[in-house]
Every structure is written in C-alpha cells, then in structure tokens.
Design an enzyme around this catalytic site. Sequence first.
Site, PDB file in Angstrom:
ATOM      1  N   GLU A 245       0.893  -1.174   0.000  1.00 20.96           N
ATOM      2  CA  GLU A 245       0.000   0.000   0.000  1.00 20.96           C
ATOM      3  C   GLU A 245       0.921   1.211   0.000  1.00 20.96           C
ATOM      4  O   GLU A 245       1.575   1.507   1.006  1.00 20.96           O
ATOM      5  CB  GLU A 245      -0.890  -0.006   1.248  1.00 20.96           C
ATOM      6  N   CYS A 279      -1.826   9.309   2.906  1.00 16.71           N
ATOM      7  CA  CYS A 279      -1.692   8.778   1.543  1.00 16.71           C
ATOM      8  C   CYS A 279      -2.903   9.149   0.707  1.00 16.71           C
ATOM      9  O   CYS A 279      -2.797   9.347  -0.490  1.00 16.71           O
ATOM     10  CB  CYS A 279      -1.519   7.270   1.590  1.00 16.71           C
TER      11      CYS A 279
HETATM   12  P1  NAD Z   1       8.990   4.712   3.821  1.00 16.80           P
HETATM   13  O1  NAD Z   1       8.808   3.894   2.602  1.00 16.80           O
HETATM   14  O2  NAD Z   1      10.176   5.586   3.910  1.00 16.80           O
HETATM   15  O3  NAD Z   1       9.067   3.772   5.131  1.00 16.80           O
HETATM   16  C1  NAD Z   1       8.015   2.903   5.483  1.00 16.80           C
HETATM   17  C2  NAD Z   1       8.560   1.799   6.366  1.00 16.80           C
HETATM   18  O4  NAD Z   1       9.462   0.980   5.624  1.00 16.80           O
HETATM   19  C3  NAD Z   1       9.349   2.276   7.581  1.00 16.80           C
HETATM   20  O5  NAD Z   1       9.014   1.463   8.678  1.00 16.80           O
HETATM   21  C4  NAD Z   1      10.797   2.054   7.171  1.00 16.80           C
HETATM   22  O6  NAD Z   1      11.679   1.850   8.248  1.00 16.80           O
HETATM   23  C5  NAD Z   1      10.666   0.784   6.360  1.00 16.80           C
HETATM   24  N1  NAD Z   1      11.708   0.526   5.355  1.00 16.80           N
HETATM   25  C6  NAD Z   1      12.489   1.431   4.717  1.00 16.80           C
HETATM   26  N2  NAD Z   1      13.265   0.792   3.804  1.00 16.80           N
HETATM   27  C7  NAD Z   1      12.944  -0.530   3.879  1.00 16.80           C
HETATM   28  C8  NAD Z   1      13.365  -1.687   3.162  1.00 16.80           C
HETATM   29  N3  NAD Z   1      14.259  -1.617   2.187  1.00 16.80           N
HETATM   30  N4  NAD Z   1      12.825  -2.871   3.478  1.00 16.80           N
HETATM   31  C9  NAD Z   1      11.875  -2.959   4.432  1.00 16.80           C
HETATM   32  N5  NAD Z   1      11.434  -1.906   5.152  1.00 16.80           N
HETATM   33  C10 NAD Z   1      11.952  -0.699   4.865  1.00 16.80           C
HETATM   34  O7  NAD Z   1       7.640   5.519   3.992  1.00 16.80           O
HETATM   35  P2  NAD Z   1       7.303   6.664   5.047  1.00 16.80           P
HETATM   36  O8  NAD Z   1       8.058   7.892   4.668  1.00 16.80           O
HETATM   37  O9  NAD Z   1       7.419   6.125   6.406  1.00 16.80           O
HETATM   38  O10 NAD Z   1       5.736   6.892   4.774  1.00 16.80           O
HETATM   39  C11 NAD Z   1       5.212   7.798   3.854  1.00 16.80           C
HETATM   40  C12 NAD Z   1       4.752   7.085   2.608  1.00 16.80           C
HETATM   41  O11 NAD Z   1       3.811   6.083   2.947  1.00 16.80           O
HETATM   42  C13 NAD Z   1       4.038   8.009   1.648  1.00 16.80           C
HETATM   43  O12 NAD Z   1       4.446   7.738   0.332  1.00 16.80           O
HETATM   44  C14 NAD Z   1       2.572   7.632   1.828  1.00 16.80           C
HETATM   45  O13 NAD Z   1       1.759   7.916   0.715  1.00 16.80           O
HETATM   46  C15 NAD Z   1       2.687   6.166   2.089  1.00 16.80           C
HETATM   47  N6  NAD Z   1       1.485   5.680   2.764  1.00 16.80           N
HETATM   48  C16 NAD Z   1       0.631   4.864   2.078  1.00 16.80           C
HETATM   49  C17 NAD Z   1      -0.554   4.415   2.672  1.00 16.80           C
HETATM   50  C18 NAD Z   1      -1.517   3.516   1.930  1.00 16.80           C
HETATM   51  O14 NAD Z   1      -2.386   2.918   2.565  1.00 16.80           O
HETATM   52  N7  NAD Z   1      -1.435   3.410   0.609  1.00 16.80           N
HETATM   53  C19 NAD Z   1      -0.849   4.814   3.973  1.00 16.80           C
HETATM   54  C20 NAD Z   1       0.042   5.658   4.632  1.00 16.80           C
HETATM   55  C21 NAD Z   1       1.212   6.071   4.024  1.00 16.80           C
END
Ligand code: NAD
Length: 485
Positions: A245, A279
């Site tokens: 997501e 999001c």
């Molecule tokens: P991010 O992708 O930077 O991090 C998300 C999570 O992934 C964190 O816990 C991080 O530590 C972890 N992570 C980072 N690299 C990783 C890897 N290589 N392998 C596994 N885990 C890893 O996202 P963010 O900045 O925390 O969140 C914002 C983003 O999330 C925005 O793009 C937003 O649109 C999206 N979002 C989507 C939804 C949805 O339901 N579609 C909901 C909320 C947020």
Amino acid sequence: MNQSKINQPCPSTSPRSKPIPVRNPRSGEFDYQILAPTPEQLSVTCDRLRQHQPTWQAKGVTHRIDVLQAWKQALLERKTALVAALTTDTGRVSESVLEVDSVLSGIDRWCRLASELLAEANPKTAAIPFIDIQSQSVPYPLVGVISPWNFPLLLSTIDTIPALLAGCAVVVKPSEITPRFIEPLMDAIAAVPDLQTILTYLPGAKDTGAAVVDAIDLVCFTGSVATGKCVAQAAANNMIPAFLELGGKDPAIVLASADLDLTTTSLLWGSMVNAGQSCLSIERIYVAERIYQPFVETLAQKAKQLKLAYPEPNSGQIGPIIFTQQAGLITEHLEDAIAKGAKIHCGGQVETLGGGQWCRPTVLTQVNHTMKIMTEETFGPIMPVMPFTTPEEAVTLANDTVYGLSGAVFAGTVAEAQTVGQQIDAGAISINDAGLTALIHEGEKNAFRASGLGGSRMGPAALKRFMRKKVFLTKTNLAPDPWWF
Ligand code: NAD
C-alpha cells in the site's frame, strides 16, 4: 516524473543495533531513542513466533476472537498512554485519538466478521462423481507488517488484526520516525499472555525492515513507492507474497453542478486532515471553469480560517510537519511551483515555530502538470486548483499520474459524479465527499498503478490474503479409475 523519487538503493539486511535518535516534531529536539534488534535477536524473535503459531491456529477462531477482545480491553486501559505517545511522536492530538479509536473499532469489526469468513465450505462432489472436494484454508505461519510514520498506530495494526484472526503469528516493524507508541502498545500485548506468544513489535529502521522481509512468509508493507519496490524485490527473491500500500497523488474533480459550500468544506478536510500527511490526501483539485473563480475564493477563505495547533497542541486544526525530510520536500514543491508561475492565495511556505516545522493551509492557482506539486506526492497541507473546460479534460488530467490510490468527484447528482468517477484510474473514489477510505474500511479496493500491489486490505477479502487454499481430493469408491494404466 523524476524517477529518482520512486526508486532508491535497497538497504542491507543486517540491522545495526546502535541507538536511533527520535525527533520531537514540536520542539525539533531529539529526545528519545530506540534500539534495533541485532540479527540474532531478530532471528530468535521470529523463531519464537513461528513455534507458537501452530497452537494459535489450532485453538480456533473463537479463542482468537476472545484473545483479541482481551487485547482491545488492554488497549482501552492504556488509551491515555497511547494517545500521549502518539501525540509526542506526531505533534497532533485529535488524529492521535482517532487512531486509537479506529484500532479499537477495527478489532470489533474483524471479530464480528472472522467466524463467518473463516468457515470452511461444505465438501462437494467433483464433475467426476466418485471424487469429493474438500477445501481448507491454511494461514501463513509468520506475517510481517512494515508501517510508515504518518498514522503510526493505525497503519501498524490495520493488517495485523485480520492476520492474527486468520491464525498467523505477526511481527511488526513500525517507522523509526514515530516509534514512541511501541512501549505502551507492547505493554498492552504483554497483558494478554496468549497474544504475547504470537505478536511482537520490533523497533528499527530500514535495515531492520529489510531483515524482517527475509524472516517471514508474507509481507504487508505500507509506505513509499521507492521502498515498496525494494520490499517487492526482496519478497520476490524469497518467493513470498507482498501486499503493498504505497503513495498517492489523489485528484478531486469538481463538476459545475456541485454544491460549492459542501464541496469546499469537504475538500478542506480531505486535503488538510493530519496536515495533509496522509496517503489519501486530496493533492490536486480540478474545477469546472464555470465555477472556478467562486470556488477558489470560497476555498481560500475557508483555508485561512484553519489555524495551526500551536503553541497549544489542543488549539487549531493543523499539526506540525512530522518528518523533517518531508518539510524539505514540501518546500521544494512550493518553490518549483512558484518559479513556474503559480499564485499563492494563502499559506505557501514551511515556517519554523518553537523548533518544529509548520505549513499553513495553502491554496495555489495557475498551476499545471509541469510542476512537481501537480505530479509528485507532496504530503503536506497544499491544495493546487486547476480549471477544466470539459469533464473529459478533467478525467485526462486526473489520470495523468503514475499513482492510482484514490480520488473524489463532486457533482449535483450522484449519477453525474459516478459517470466521471468510473473513468478515474484509481482504486477508491469518494462521491460527493473526500478521503472516505480513511473512515470506511468495509469496501474492497485495490491500489492501482504505482500505488500498490496485491489483494484488497479493506473489506472481507483482506482477511483471505492471510490464508492459502488447500484442497483434499478424495476418492469415494473402490473401483479402478478409468484413466489408470
Ligand atoms: P517509507 O517507505 O520511507 O518507510 C516505510 C517503512 O518501511 C518504515 O518502517 C521504514 O523503516 C521501512 N523501510 C524502509 N526501507 C525498507 C526496506 N528496504 N525494506 C523494508 N522496510 C523498509 O515511507 P514513510 O516515509 O514512512 O511513509 C510515507 C509514505 O507512505 C508516503 O508515500 C505515503 O503515501 C505512504 N502511505 C501509504 C498508505 C496507503 O495505505 N497506501 C498509507 C500511509 C502512508
């Protein structure tokens, strides 16, 4: 679109166990820290969860419902601590309360549905009359949930609750940007011994997330497209399913027949809730030329009335920008738009107050699709408004994006709005309202395009993602089969 925004180098899977400082978004101070598990600790934790999962599965859904209800009670008893931790993590109050309430009601909703959804179908006879077919659903043993910082509690539990009810053990790796809630949450898990054996939260950053993906049987990831691609690649290497997501750039289309007052108020909420750090935030608004001027005036006038939740957290409606890097991105998008001719009606910059970073509700016009603010995810309280002459043009503009998370259409009649909504390439369309998927989790939906991958996280199908289908094909007669040698 700048592809570097949705691509990034993927991290190593060896988590470092040195302390990770955590910033307070109101003061700007690093006043908390987390310690990621060592690779050995992570592996011991996942092994322990795996060992207990068969018992969890065998005890049946009624037992699992009882355990989740006990967890709900434990969460309720710690609501004040949870809200306080979330508020410190994110700087906002009402959304923190909403998060906790939404988790409590989510547990109830899934507990109501689980028994029926998990009931096995009666055996049936195959087209070949002496073969009976009996299906069984087998949970994935260990599910990994990796979640972002914008709704730290809600998004760490949204997949966890149905996975637990399905009979899986779950390991959660929440965002390192907003991890304070893990303490009261783990306390609530510890209060329910049967839950503690099959659910745990691991603090840590991206390398811990990557290590989790290597230790599990199915991953539910919520976060950016760039990270989602890394997770998808790792999941493919490990041959495990990945439910992703990801980000969005949700459009709203306002047709000439729409009610101006209701539409502007609705879009204000859809764009501004959680200071736009959502999001499903409405990030671009296309308005019929005929009502464009009064629409912009009304929207800007209402936007100016929203206040920052500063200095008192309980005042105003707009919290701080939670993540410093996000504040930098908002500034980059605003500067790019202004340099290319955009006009600011209110807001328009990130300001520093008391060490935190804040952005007042911003209405922009004279925008176009050469601007980052119209094509890349901004994740801030920004409403760029662009006129259109025909509904066809509006649909073309709405679909001119790599994303396809959700959107909204406003019109004088539901039928008119739905006709346009059907042409938008996105998984959820709010009709005469905005951001409804934040509150309504019953409708099945997929994320389209780069916004995600895999089955619906909403509605009944969400629970089925955690089960594999197994079939018993039983021969019921003693005669030789006609196809045998
Ligand atoms: P991010 O992708 O930077 O991090 C998300 C999570 O992934 C964190 O816990 C991080 O530590 C972890 N992570 C980072 N690299 C990783 C890897 N290589 N392998 C596994 N885990 C890893 O996202 P963010 O900045 O925390 O969140 C914002 C983003 O999330 C925005 O793009 C937003 O649109 C999206 N979002 C989507 C939804 C949805 O339901 N579609 C909901 C909320 C947020």
